[in-house]
Design a protein around this motif. Structure first.
Motif, PDB file in Angstrom:
ATOM      1  N   SER A  38       0.826  -1.211   0.000  1.00 48.66           N
ATOM      2  CA  SER A  38       0.000   0.000   0.000  1.00 48.66           C
ATOM      3  C   SER A  38       0.859   1.260   0.000  1.00 48.66           C
ATOM      4  CB  SER A  38      -0.916  -0.014   1.230  1.00 48.66           C
ATOM      5  OG  SER A  38      -1.606   1.203   1.362  1.00 48.66           O
ATOM      6  N   ASN A  39       1.858   1.289   0.871  1.00 49.64           N
ATOM      7  CA  ASN A  39       2.749   2.462   0.949  1.00 49.64           C
ATOM      8  C   ASN A  39       3.532   2.657  -0.344  1.00 49.64           C
ATOM      9  OD1 ASN A  39       1.997   3.065   3.593  1.00 49.64           O
ATOM     10  ND2 ASN A  39       3.556   1.717   4.463  1.00 49.64           N
ATOM     11  N   ARG A  40       4.003   1.544  -0.925  1.00 46.09           N
ATOM     12  CA  ARG A  40       4.818   1.624  -2.137  1.00 46.09           C
ATOM     13  C   ARG A  40       4.028   2.249  -3.286  1.00 46.09           C
ATOM     14  NH1 ARG A  40       6.040  -3.246  -2.320  1.00 46.09           N
ATOM     15  NH2 ARG A  40       4.363  -4.064  -3.602  1.00 46.09           N
ATOM     16  N   ILE A  41       2.807   1.792  -3.481  1.00 48.51           N
ATOM     17  CA  ILE A  41       1.999   2.302  -4.586  1.00 48.51           C
ATOM     18  C   ILE A  41       1.584   3.750  -4.338  1.00 48.51           C
ATOM     19  CG2 ILE A  41      -0.132   2.005  -5.892  1.00 48.51           C
ATOM     20  CD1 ILE A  41       2.016  -0.075  -6.486  1.00 48.51           C
ATOM     21  N   PHE A  42       1.295   4.086  -3.093  1.00 46.76           N
ATOM     22  CA  PHE A  42       0.938   5.473  -2.791  1.00 46.76           C
ATOM     23  C   PHE A  42       2.083   6.420  -3.125  1.00 46.76           C
ATOM     24  CE2 PHE A  42       1.162   9.049   0.194  1.00 46.76           C
ATOM     25  CZ  PHE A  42       0.024   9.753  -0.210  1.00 46.76           C
ATOM     26  N   HIS A  43       3.301   6.068  -2.685  1.00 47.03           N
ATOM     27  CA  HIS A  43       4.458   6.935  -2.950  1.00 47.03           C
ATOM     28  C   HIS A  43       4.744   7.024  -4.445  1.00 47.03           C
ATOM     29  CE1 HIS A  43       5.308   7.707   1.160  1.00 47.03           C
ATOM     30  NE2 HIS A  43       5.643   6.475   1.478  1.00 47.03           N
ATOM     31  N   LEU A  44       4.548   5.922  -5.165  1.00 48.04           N
ATOM     32  CA  LEU A  44       4.739   5.937  -6.607  1.00 48.04           C
ATOM     33  C   LEU A  44       3.734   6.880  -7.266  1.00 48.04           C
ATOM     34  CD1 LEU A  44       5.962   4.869  -9.254  1.00 48.04           C
ATOM     35  CD2 LEU A  44       4.397   2.918  -9.101  1.00 48.04           C
ATOM     36  N   ALA A  45       2.464   6.741  -6.900  1.00 46.77           N
ATOM     37  CA  ALA A  45       1.422   7.609  -7.469  1.00 46.77           C
ATOM     38  C   ALA A  45       1.680   9.068  -7.145  1.00 46.77           C
ATOM     39  CB  ALA A  45       0.052   7.178  -6.932  1.00 46.77           C
ATOM     40  N   GLU A  46       2.060   9.328  -5.921  1.00 42.03           N
ATOM     41  CA  GLU A  46       2.348  10.695  -5.485  1.00 42.03           C
ATOM     42  C   GLU A  46       3.542  11.269  -6.253  1.00 42.03           C
ATOM     43  OE1 GLU A  46       2.286  12.636  -1.080  1.00 42.03           O
ATOM     44  OE2 GLU A  46       3.842  11.148  -1.440  1.00 42.03           O
ATOM     45  N   GLY A  47       4.562  10.429  -6.463  1.00 44.75           N
ATOM     46  CA  GLY A  47       5.771  10.890  -7.135  1.00 44.75           C
ATOM     47  C   GLY A  47       5.585  11.168  -8.616  1.00 44.75           C
ATOM     48  N   LEU A  48       4.590  10.523  -9.238  1.00 43.34           N
ATOM     49  CA  LEU A  48       4.358  10.705 -10.674  1.00 43.34           C
ATOM     50  C   LEU A  48       3.503  11.936 -10.995  1.00 43.34           C
ATOM     51  CD1 LEU A  48       3.673   7.005 -11.745  1.00 43.34           C
ATOM     52  CD2 LEU A  48       5.734   8.349 -12.219  1.00 43.34           C
ATOM     53  N   GLN A  49       2.958  12.577  -9.968  1.00 43.75           N
ATOM     54  CA  GLN A  49       2.033  13.691 -10.177  1.00 43.75           C
ATOM     55  C   GLN A  49       2.624  14.856 -10.959  1.00 43.75           C
ATOM     56  OE1 GLN A  49       0.365  15.137  -6.540  1.00 43.75           O
ATOM     57  NE2 GLN A  49      -0.209  13.092  -5.857  1.00 43.75           N
ATOM     58  N   SER A  50       3.913  15.102 -10.793  1.00 41.61           N
ATOM     59  CA  SER A  50       4.521  16.259 -11.451  1.00 41.61           C
ATOM     60  C   SER A  50       4.569  16.098 -12.966  1.00 41.61           C
ATOM     61  CB  SER A  50       5.937  16.493 -10.908  1.00 41.61           C
ATOM     62  OG  SER A  50       6.749  15.350 -11.128  1.00 41.61           O
ATOM     63  N   ASP A  51       4.469  14.861 -13.450  1.00 41.98           N
ATOM     64  CA  ASP A  51       4.563  14.600 -14.886  1.00 41.98           C
ATOM     65  C   ASP A  51       3.294  14.012 -15.495  1.00 41.98           C
ATOM     66  OD1 ASP A  51       7.737  14.775 -15.640  1.00 41.98           O
ATOM     67  OD2 ASP A  51       7.432  14.127 -13.576  1.00 41.98           O
ATOM     68  N   TYR A  52       2.417  13.476 -14.645  1.00 38.15           N
ATOM     69  CA  TYR A  52       1.229  12.783 -15.143  1.00 38.15           C
ATOM     70  C   TYR A  52      -0.010  13.134 -14.333  1.00 38.15           C
ATOM     71  CZ  TYR A  52       4.542   9.699 -17.583  1.00 38.15           C
ATOM     72  OH  TYR A  52       5.538   9.201 -18.388  1.00 38.15           O
ATOM     73  N   ASN A  53      -1.141  13.000 -14.989  1.00 41.79           N
ATOM     74  CA  ASN A  53      -2.421  12.979 -14.288  1.00 41.79           C
ATOM     75  C   ASN A  53      -2.651  11.524 -13.873  1.00 41.79           C
ATOM     76  OD1 ASN A  53      -4.985  13.712 -13.344  1.00 41.79           O
ATOM     77  ND2 ASN A  53      -5.924  13.258 -15.328  1.00 41.79           N
ATOM     78  N   VAL A  54      -2.568  11.241 -12.589  1.00 46.84           N
ATOM     79  CA  VAL A  54      -2.509   9.870 -12.087  1.00 46.84           C
ATOM     80  C   VAL A  54      -3.887   9.391 -11.633  1.00 46.84           C
ATOM     81  CG1 VAL A  54      -1.443   8.303 -10.430  1.00 46.84           C
ATOM     82  CG2 VAL A  54      -0.136  10.254 -11.313  1.00 46.84           C
ATOM     83  N   THR A  55      -4.262   8.203 -12.118  1.00 49.50           N
ATOM     84  CA  THR A  55      -5.473   7.525 -11.645  1.00 49.50           C
ATOM     85  C   THR A  55      -5.078   6.175 -11.068  1.00 49.50           C
ATOM     86  OG1 THR A  55      -6.890   8.580 -13.306  1.00 49.50           O
ATOM     87  CG2 THR A  55      -7.705   6.543 -12.307  1.00 49.50           C
ATOM     88  N   VAL A  56      -5.563   5.887  -9.863  1.00 46.31           N
ATOM     89  CA  VAL A  56      -5.318   4.597  -9.216  1.00 46.31           C
ATOM     90  C   VAL A  56      -6.621   3.818  -9.180  1.00 46.31           C
ATOM     91  CG1 VAL A  56      -4.694   3.426  -7.066  1.00 46.31           C
ATOM     92  CG2 VAL A  56      -3.405   5.433  -7.808  1.00 46.31           C
ATOM     93  N   VAL A  57      -6.596   2.592  -9.695  1.00 49.65           N
ATOM     94  CA  VAL A  57      -7.745   1.693  -9.640  1.00 49.65           C
ATOM     95  C   VAL A  57      -7.432   0.599  -8.628  1.00 49.65           C
ATOM     96  CG1 VAL A  57      -9.269   0.156 -10.935  1.00 49.65           C
ATOM     97  CG2 VAL A  57      -8.293   2.178 -12.050  1.00 49.65           C
ATOM     98  N   THR A  58      -8.279   0.445  -7.629  1.00 52.45           N
ATOM     99  CA  THR A  58      -7.994  -0.426  -6.501  1.00 52.45           C
ATOM    100  C   THR A  58      -9.302  -0.956  -5.924  1.00 52.45           C
ATOM    101  OG1 THR A  58      -6.746  -0.509  -4.406  1.00 52.45           O
ATOM    102  CG2 THR A  58      -8.026   1.481  -4.831  1.00 52.45           C
ATOM    103  N   PRO A  59      -9.285  -2.038  -5.147  1.00 53.87           N
ATOM    104  CA  PRO A  59     -10.537  -2.524  -4.548  1.00 53.87           C
ATOM    105  C   PRO A  59     -10.998  -1.628  -3.393  1.00 53.87           C
ATOM    106  CG  PRO A  59      -8.813  -4.217  -4.499  1.00 53.87           C
ATOM    107  CD  PRO A  59      -8.162  -2.933  -4.838  1.00 53.87           C
ATOM    108  N   LEU A  60     -12.229  -1.814  -2.976  1.00 55.59           N
ATOM    109  CA  LEU A  60     -12.683  -1.188  -1.735  1.00 55.59           C
ATOM    110  C   LEU A  60     -11.768  -1.664  -0.603  1.00 55.59           C
ATOM    111  CD1 LEU A  60     -16.541  -1.768  -2.117  1.00 55.59           C
ATOM    112  CD2 LEU A  60     -15.290   0.367  -2.526  1.00 55.59           C
ATOM    113  N   PRO A  61     -11.321  -0.759   0.276  1.00 57.51           N
ATOM    114  CA  PRO A  61     -10.332  -1.127   1.303  1.00 57.51           C
ATOM    115  C   PRO A  61     -10.803  -2.286   2.176  1.00 57.51           C
ATOM    116  CG  PRO A  61     -10.654   1.246   1.220  1.00 57.51           C
ATOM    117  CD  PRO A  61     -11.714   0.645   0.359  1.00 57.51           C
ATOM    118  N   ASN A  62      -9.922  -3.277   2.347  1.00 60.10           N
ATOM    119  CA  ASN A  62     -10.304  -4.469   3.123  1.00 60.10           C
ATOM    120  C   ASN A  62      -9.122  -5.185   3.760  1.00 60.10           C
ATOM    121  OD1 ASN A  62      -9.549  -7.104   1.277  1.00 60.10           O
ATOM    122  ND2 ASN A  62     -10.008  -5.310   0.017  1.00 60.10           N
ATOM    123  N   TYR A  63      -7.905  -4.715   3.490  1.00 55.73           N
ATOM    124  CA  TYR A  63      -6.696  -5.447   3.913  1.00 55.73           C
ATOM    125  C   TYR A  63      -6.091  -4.784   5.152  1.00 55.73           C
ATOM    126  CZ  TYR A  63      -2.069  -7.618   3.532  1.00 55.73           C
ATOM    127  OH  TYR A  63      -0.918  -8.314   3.779  1.00 55.73           O
TER     128      TYR A  63
END
Length: 386
Positions: free
Chosen positions: A19-44
């Motif tokens: 979870s942390n890894r993907i969040f930091h990746l998505a956050e880090g790509l914001q300066s160059d991309y419009n980022v969309t994350v597709v994920t399940p309803l939180p359950n883990y």
């Protein structure tokens, strides 16, 4: 600005390395991309849909400048393999429905494992006009076999075919270890390979020197209490002469660990449950060393805790084998015990002198971490590959 989509099975508010890894990746790509994350309803890791999302089929939101689409799945942490399979299939079916009715950008990052979810994404999103990036954090099904969760047979061979299909369908494979990249390279030469470690993107924190008048070594474990970590066995096998064990986290073994502590009140084991990550960082500084165990050596695995704890300046005892040992030894981050050898683990613990656990040692570990495990530098190199 260009669009990029990340497909993952784990994302905050869920906890854990993935979870942390993907969040930091998505956050880090914001300066160059419009980022969309597709994920399940939180359950883990509870295996139950979080209260704020119960009864919903899809939730769209914008958080931290990231577009987030949360899809329905049948949530479960059942030990029954058929129930687990249905849970993965349910998210895969939701993904297929999403792919049919939504425009998918030309660049997509797919998280693997889960293998079936990654396969669904790679199968339905293949296109000459689209670049598929497969982010491989563990090698399934081989990791499942090493953990004892899978047996070789028809199902195993089928999973191997899915695995190979995923690698061959990717244009770029991100691996969190050199072992992962070597494994992928043996199967196919099609995708580019890029070492993408799970470096945390956290602000540098002040070093705290632990103070204690006795010579008892205060050891802490923090994280998931699952089969792979083997914390219940650790509780049973440790020699408690001169040590205390402090445990933070939740997971499949949680109730068994609590029961063991209740039935062995004479042992210096303390359980605190799950705490917020920011609070946990403060708590960890109270202890002498952190322990990073794996029940069995898992080829390709390098626990992300190594990089996070190093940035906090925490001396580590690594007990998992493989490439993680190299990271600890090469960067002088602490001690290593032979994977699966509890006699050796107890022997190493007895040799750790509290006198060496100084402010200077912790500062040296932190300095190495911020020099060698730089999230921004790694992200910049990744952007050149995308």
């Amino acid at each position: 600005m260009k669009n990029i989509m990340i497909i993952t099975s784990y994302f905050p508010p869920e906890i854990g390395a993935a979870s942390n890894r993907i969040f930091h990746l998505a956050e880090g790509l914001q300066s160059d991309y419009n980022v969309t994350v597709v994920t399940p309803l939180p359950n883990y890791p509870t295996g139950k849909i979080f209260d704020a999302y119960k009864g919903k089929l899809k939730v769209k939101s914008r958080e931290n400048n990231i577009n987030i689409v949360r899809l329905w799945l049948y949530a479960s942490k059942s030990k029954n393999k058929f129930v687990r399979l249905f849970a993965m299939l349910s998210y895969s079916m939701s993904l297929v429905w999403f792919f049919i009715w939504n425009k998918i950008p030309d660049k997509v990052i797919v998280q693997s494992p889960p293998l079936l979810v990654a396969f669904t994404s790679m199968l339905f999103l293949r296109s000459k006009k689209r670049k598929l990036i497969l982010n491989v954090s563990d090698l399934w099904p081989s990791a499942g076999f090493e953990l004892g969760a899978l047996k070789q047979g028809f199902s195993y061979k089928l999973l191997q075919k899915l695995e190979h299909f995923n690698y061959k369908s990717a244009d770029l494979v991100l691996g969190q270890s050199n072992e992962i990249l070597t494994h992928v390279g043996r199967i196919t030469s099609k995708p580019q390979l890029f070492l993408y470690r799970n470096y945390p993107n956290i602000d540098q924190q002040n070093i705290t020197e632990t103070t204690s008048n006795n010579q008892t070594l205060k050891i802490v474990y923090a994280g998931l209490l699952g089969v792979a970590q083997g914390i219940l066995k650790l509780c049973k096998e440790l020699d408690y002469g001169g040590i205390e064990l402090h445990i933070y986290g939740s997971g499949a073994e949680e109730n068994d660990i609590k029961a063991f502590i209740e039935n062995n009140k004479n042992l210096p084991i303390h359980f605190y449950g799950r705490v917020d990550r920011t609070e946990l960082h403060c708590e960890l500084k109270k202890y002498d060393i952190v322990i990073i165990p794996l029940l069995n050596r898992i080829y390709g695995s390098v626990p992300s805790k190594i990089f996070e704890y190093a940035k906090l300046g925490l001396p580590m005892l690594y007990f998992g084998g493989g490439e993680g040992e190299d990271v600890i030894n090469e960067n002088k981050l602490g001690w290593v015990a032979k994977a699966g050898d509890y006699n050796n683990l107890n022997s190493v613990l007895k040799k750790i002198d509290k006198a060496v656990l100084t402010f200077e040692l912790k500062k040296k570990i932190q300095d190495v971490a911020y020099e060698s495990f730089d999230f921004s530098k790694q992200l910049s190199l990744l952007k050149e590959k995308l």
